[in-house]
Design an enzyme around this catalytic site. Structure first.
Site, PDB file in Angstrom:
ATOM      1  N   ARG A 227       0.842  -1.186   0.000  1.00  0.00           N
ATOM      2  CA  ARG A 227       0.000   0.000   0.000  1.00  0.00           C
ATOM      3  C   ARG A 227       0.882   1.242   0.000  1.00  0.00           C
ATOM      4  O   ARG A 227       1.964   1.257   0.628  1.00  0.00           O
ATOM      5  CB  ARG A 227      -0.931   0.005   1.221  1.00  0.00           C
ATOM      6  CG  ARG A 227      -2.155  -0.876   1.058  1.00  0.00           C
ATOM      7  CD  ARG A 227      -3.071  -0.436  -0.092  1.00  0.00           C
ATOM      8  NE  ARG A 227      -4.241  -1.272  -0.293  1.00  0.00           N
ATOM      9  CZ  ARG A 227      -4.351  -2.256  -1.188  1.00  0.00           C
ATOM     10  NH1 ARG A 227      -3.329  -2.556  -1.959  1.00  0.00           N
ATOM     11  NH2 ARG A 227      -5.480  -2.925  -1.319  1.00  0.00           N
ATOM     12  N   HIS A 275      -1.172   0.372 -10.016  1.00  0.00           N
ATOM     13  CA  HIS A 275      -1.831  -0.594  -9.120  1.00  0.00           C
ATOM     14  C   HIS A 275      -2.306  -1.830  -9.906  1.00  0.00           C
ATOM     15  O   HIS A 275      -3.492  -2.159  -9.921  1.00  0.00           O
ATOM     16  CB  HIS A 275      -3.003   0.061  -8.381  1.00  0.00           C
ATOM     17  CG  HIS A 275      -3.392  -0.687  -7.129  1.00  0.00           C
ATOM     18  ND1 HIS A 275      -3.764  -0.070  -5.960  1.00  0.00           N
ATOM     19  CD2 HIS A 275      -3.472  -2.017  -6.872  1.00  0.00           C
ATOM     20  CE1 HIS A 275      -4.062  -0.972  -5.049  1.00  0.00           C
ATOM     21  NE2 HIS A 275      -3.887  -2.175  -5.585  1.00  0.00           N
TER      22      HIS A 275
END
Ligand code: NDP
Ligand code: OXD
Length: 312
Positions: A227, A275
């Protein structure tokens, strides 16, 4: 009674998901958002969701549990109205395999100096520079859960020296283990490449401070595929600009999409991917979810249940 599954994945075709679930259970009642039926307390169901709008799940008094379509739970935990239900992380094999491939690619790119050669190519410079042997490179996996362990399985045969840092103590394998808040600096000290595979929790936010990044060997690099909150842009850019680190491969960001004016886009040491390190695949995910529903129904534990006390 047929199992009821409420599916939410905005912006993608739900047909492959429906097909994958119905292949396993032709009697399953699969409803893709926005065609969810009205809540029916007599027909309790399960939700399988990715980034649902805040408040959507709170409207459903007929849910027994909520499955995340991803391994991360931050997209659910950010909902202030999230109902108090069992939350289950995605843990299908496809997700782990995809992440292992991404980490192998990113570590090889940093080890083999690809940010440097890509920048050289833009300048049409044919200047040779050689990389050390893989056996002289120490890679530290920050987070040694399903994804970290899968990454280690692909990195080990290349010859890298592996370390791993986790919350709880681990032993064994061809990996040197470190754990807990006190173990992080020891893990990073003398490593060449750090790989972030941590969930976003209050404990992991902005862990990679500038002094910590400087514990990595000069010329080393950072991969972040867990993250974005792991590392603030400022200290990372500082260690890249001072040439202490030679590159960073980043898949996750504090703000996604990464704003168009962010320095990462144009920094010669940074490789940005949007991502995509790993994606949950319908067939393997459906098998995982159906197995977990069966476990929940029979009162058995589901191994990847979110635990609020640890934050993941
Ligand atoms: P797991 O829960 O299996 O593993 C998490 C790991 O992080 C564990 O080793 C855990 O320690 C460790 N950890 C958590 N908190 C701390 C802490 N405070 N200090 C030290 N270690 C800590 O998760 P996964 O491996 O399945 O996934 C990891 C993350 O990857 C996800 O949460 C998600 O955010 C991200 N992800 C990113 C994707 C992408 O495409 N970029 C795709 C999929 C996931 P312990 O072993 O002791 O529990
Ligand atoms: C996940 C992700 O959490 O895709 O699975 O980031």
């Amino acid at each position: 009674m047929a199992t009821r599954l409420l599916f939410y994945l905005d912006g993608y075709d739900s047909a492959p998901w429906r097909d994958a679930f119905l292949a396993l259970d032709p009697d399953l009642d699969f409803y893709s958002w926005p065609n969810w039926p009205a809540p029916d307390p007599n027909s309790p169901g399960f939700a399988l969701v990715w980034q649902p709008p805040h408040g959507l799940l709170a409207e459903r008094a007929d849910l027994c549990a909520v499955f995340s379509l991803g391994a991360g739970m931050d997209h659910l935990l950010s909902d202030p109205q999230l109902p108090a239900l069992p939350l289950i992380r995605m843990a299908d094999d496809g997700l782990a395999d995809g992440m292992a491939e991404y980490v192998l690619m990113a570590v090889l790119m940093l080890h083999r100096r690809m940010p440097h050669f890509i920048a050289q190519q833009k300048r049409r410079e044919f200047v040779r520079a050689f990389a050390p042997a893989a056996s002289d490179i120490t890679v530290s996996l920050l987070g040694f859960g399903r994804l970290g362990q899968a990454a280690a399985r692909l990195l080990a045969p290349v010859g890298y020296t592996l370390r791993a840092w986790s919350r709880t103590q681990k032993t064994g394998g061809e990996v040197a283990h470190f754990h807990g808040p006190d173990g992080l600096d020891a893990c990073l000290q003398g490593s060449d490449i750090a790989v972030g595979l941590l969930p976003d929790t209050p404990e992991t936010r902005h862990l990679m401070t500038e002094p910590r990044l400087r514990l990595l060997n000069p010329g080393g690099g950072l991969v972040n595929a867990g993250r974005g909150s792991l590392v603030d842009a400022k200290p990372l850019l500082a260690v890249l600009d001072s040439a202490h680190l030679s590159g960073a491969v980043l898949d996750v960001f504090e703000k996604e999409p990464l704003p168009a004016d962010h320095t990462f886009w144009s920094h010669p040491g940074v490789i940005v991917t949007p991502h995509v390190a790993s994606i949950t695949r319908p067939a393997s995910a459906a098998a995982y979810v159906m197995g977990a529903i069966q476990a929940l129904r029979t009162g058995n534990t589901v191994p990847h249940q979110f635990e609020a006390r640890r934050g993941y």
